[in-house]
Motif scaffolding. Structure first.
Motif, PDB file in Angstrom:
ATOM      1  N   ILE A  72       0.311  -1.272  -0.029  1.00 31.28           N
ATOM      2  CA  ILE A  72       0.221   0.316  -0.337  1.00 31.28           C
ATOM      3  C   ILE A  72       0.905   1.272  -0.159  1.00 31.28           C
ATOM      4  O   ILE A  72       0.338   1.991  -0.709  1.00 31.28           O
ATOM      5  CB  ILE A  72      -0.810   0.036   1.164  1.00 31.28           C
ATOM      6  N   THR A  73       2.116   1.686   0.723  1.00 30.46           N
ATOM      7  CA  THR A  73       2.942   1.906   0.663  1.00 30.46           C
ATOM      8  C   THR A  73       2.834   2.385  -0.678  1.00 30.46           C
ATOM      9  O   THR A  73       3.584   4.084  -0.998  1.00 30.46           O
ATOM     10  CB  THR A  73       3.579   2.165   2.509  1.00 30.46           C
ATOM     11  N   VAL A  75      -5.332  -0.271   7.125  1.00 28.29           N
ATOM     12  CA  VAL A  75      -5.890   0.853   6.272  1.00 28.29           C
ATOM     13  C   VAL A  75      -4.925   2.523   7.003  1.00 28.29           C
ATOM     14  O   VAL A  75      -3.640   2.556   7.023  1.00 28.29           O
ATOM     15  CB  VAL A  75      -6.394   1.557   5.654  1.00 28.29           C
ATOM     16  N   LYS A  85       0.998   4.210  -2.914  1.00 24.77           N
ATOM     17  CA  LYS A  85       0.705   5.389  -2.426  1.00 24.77           C
ATOM     18  C   LYS A  85       1.708   6.247  -2.807  1.00 24.77           C
ATOM     19  O   LYS A  85       1.446   7.891  -3.538  1.00 24.77           O
ATOM     20  CB  LYS A  85       0.196   5.595  -1.003  1.00 24.77           C
ATOM     21  N   LYS A  86       2.682   5.910  -3.011  1.00 28.07           N
ATOM     22  CA  LYS A  86       3.709   6.600  -3.425  1.00 28.07           C
ATOM     23  C   LYS A  86       3.839   6.916  -5.109  1.00 28.07           C
ATOM     24  O   LYS A  86       3.845   7.686  -5.303  1.00 28.07           O
ATOM     25  CB  LYS A  86       5.165   6.342  -2.914  1.00 28.07           C
ATOM     26  N   PHE A 128      -4.693   5.285  -9.967  1.00 28.80           N
ATOM     27  CA  PHE A 128      -4.929   5.828  -8.617  1.00 28.80           C
ATOM     28  C   PHE A 128      -7.258   5.302  -8.038  1.00 28.80           C
ATOM     29  O   PHE A 128      -7.071   4.833  -6.988  1.00 28.80           O
ATOM     30  CB  PHE A 128      -6.104   7.228  -9.406  1.00 28.80           C
ATOM     31  N   ARG A 159       0.405  11.808 -10.764  1.00 27.72           N
ATOM     32  CA  ARG A 159      -0.800  12.188 -10.461  1.00 27.72           C
ATOM     33  C   ARG A 159      -2.066  12.294 -11.742  1.00 27.72           C
ATOM     34  O   ARG A 159      -2.804  12.134 -11.047  1.00 27.72           O
ATOM     35  CB  ARG A 159      -0.874  13.448  -9.205  1.00 27.72           C
ATOM     36  N   ILE A 214      -7.216   0.204  -1.032  1.00 23.62           N
ATOM     37  CA  ILE A 214      -7.418   0.604  -0.052  1.00 23.62           C
ATOM     38  C   ILE A 214      -9.429   0.227   0.877  1.00 23.62           C
ATOM     39  O   ILE A 214      -8.722   0.334   1.515  1.00 23.62           O
ATOM     40  CB  ILE A 214      -7.114   1.837   0.388  1.00 23.62           C
ATOM     41  N   LEU A 235      -5.777   1.949  -6.697  1.00 23.38           N
ATOM     42  CA  LEU A 235      -5.518   2.018  -5.254  1.00 23.38           C
ATOM     43  C   LEU A 235      -6.902   2.472  -4.598  1.00 23.38           C
ATOM     44  O   LEU A 235      -6.493   1.659  -3.010  1.00 23.38           O
ATOM     45  CB  LEU A 235      -4.456   3.163  -5.049  1.00 23.38           C
ATOM     46  N   MET A 236      -7.594   2.974  -5.062  1.00 20.98           N
ATOM     47  CA  MET A 236      -9.435   3.071  -4.419  1.00 20.98           C
ATOM     48  C   MET A 236      -8.975   1.954  -3.920  1.00 20.98           C
ATOM     49  O   MET A 236     -10.025   1.784  -2.755  1.00 20.98           O
ATOM     50  CB  MET A 236     -10.324   3.965  -4.819  1.00 20.98           C
ATOM     51  N   VAL A 275       1.047   6.818  -6.993  1.00 23.39           N
ATOM     52  CA  VAL A 275       0.157   8.161  -7.225  1.00 23.39           C
ATOM     53  C   VAL A 275       0.900   8.851  -6.578  1.00 23.39           C
ATOM     54  O   VAL A 275       0.167   9.853  -7.682  1.00 23.39           O
ATOM     55  CB  VAL A 275      -0.920   7.391  -6.802  1.00 23.39           C
ATOM     56  N   LEU A 276       1.278   9.515  -6.405  1.00 23.55           N
ATOM     57  CA  LEU A 276       1.532  10.876  -5.855  1.00 23.55           C
ATOM     58  C   LEU A 276       2.769  11.337  -6.666  1.00 23.55           C
ATOM     59  O   LEU A 276       3.139  12.961  -7.028  1.00 23.55           O
ATOM     60  CB  LEU A 276       2.102  10.660  -3.973  1.00 23.55           C
TER      61      LEU A 276
END
Length: 66
Positions: free
Chosen positions: A10-11, A42, A14-15, A27, A21, A34, A30-31, A17-18
């Motif tokens: 997950i980490t 989470v 997230k990285k 994205f 963008r 999660i 990821l949603m 996706v950031l």
């Protein structure tokens, strides 16, 4: 380059996706990932006293009354 999101933590996800963008597919994946996780996984464990003080600080700062 196509990434294998299923092999990411997950980490890491997230990285990614950031850093990417504009990758709408990542994205959404990821949603979904999660959303499928248990809440404890989470968010991790919550220190109730720390959370309480943060909540009070937020309420004071934003004009909420008890």
């Amino acid at each position: 380059m196509k990434y294998n999101f299923e092999n990411m933590t997950i980490t890491e996800f997230k990285k990614y996706v950031l850093e990417h963008r504009n990758d709408q597919v990542a994205f959404e994946e990821l949603m979904d990932c999660i959303d499928a996780q248990p809440v404890e996984k989470v968010y991790g464990q919550v220190d109730a006293e720390h959370f309480s003080s943060l909540l009070e600080e937020y309420q004071t700062r934003n004009g909420f009354t008890k």
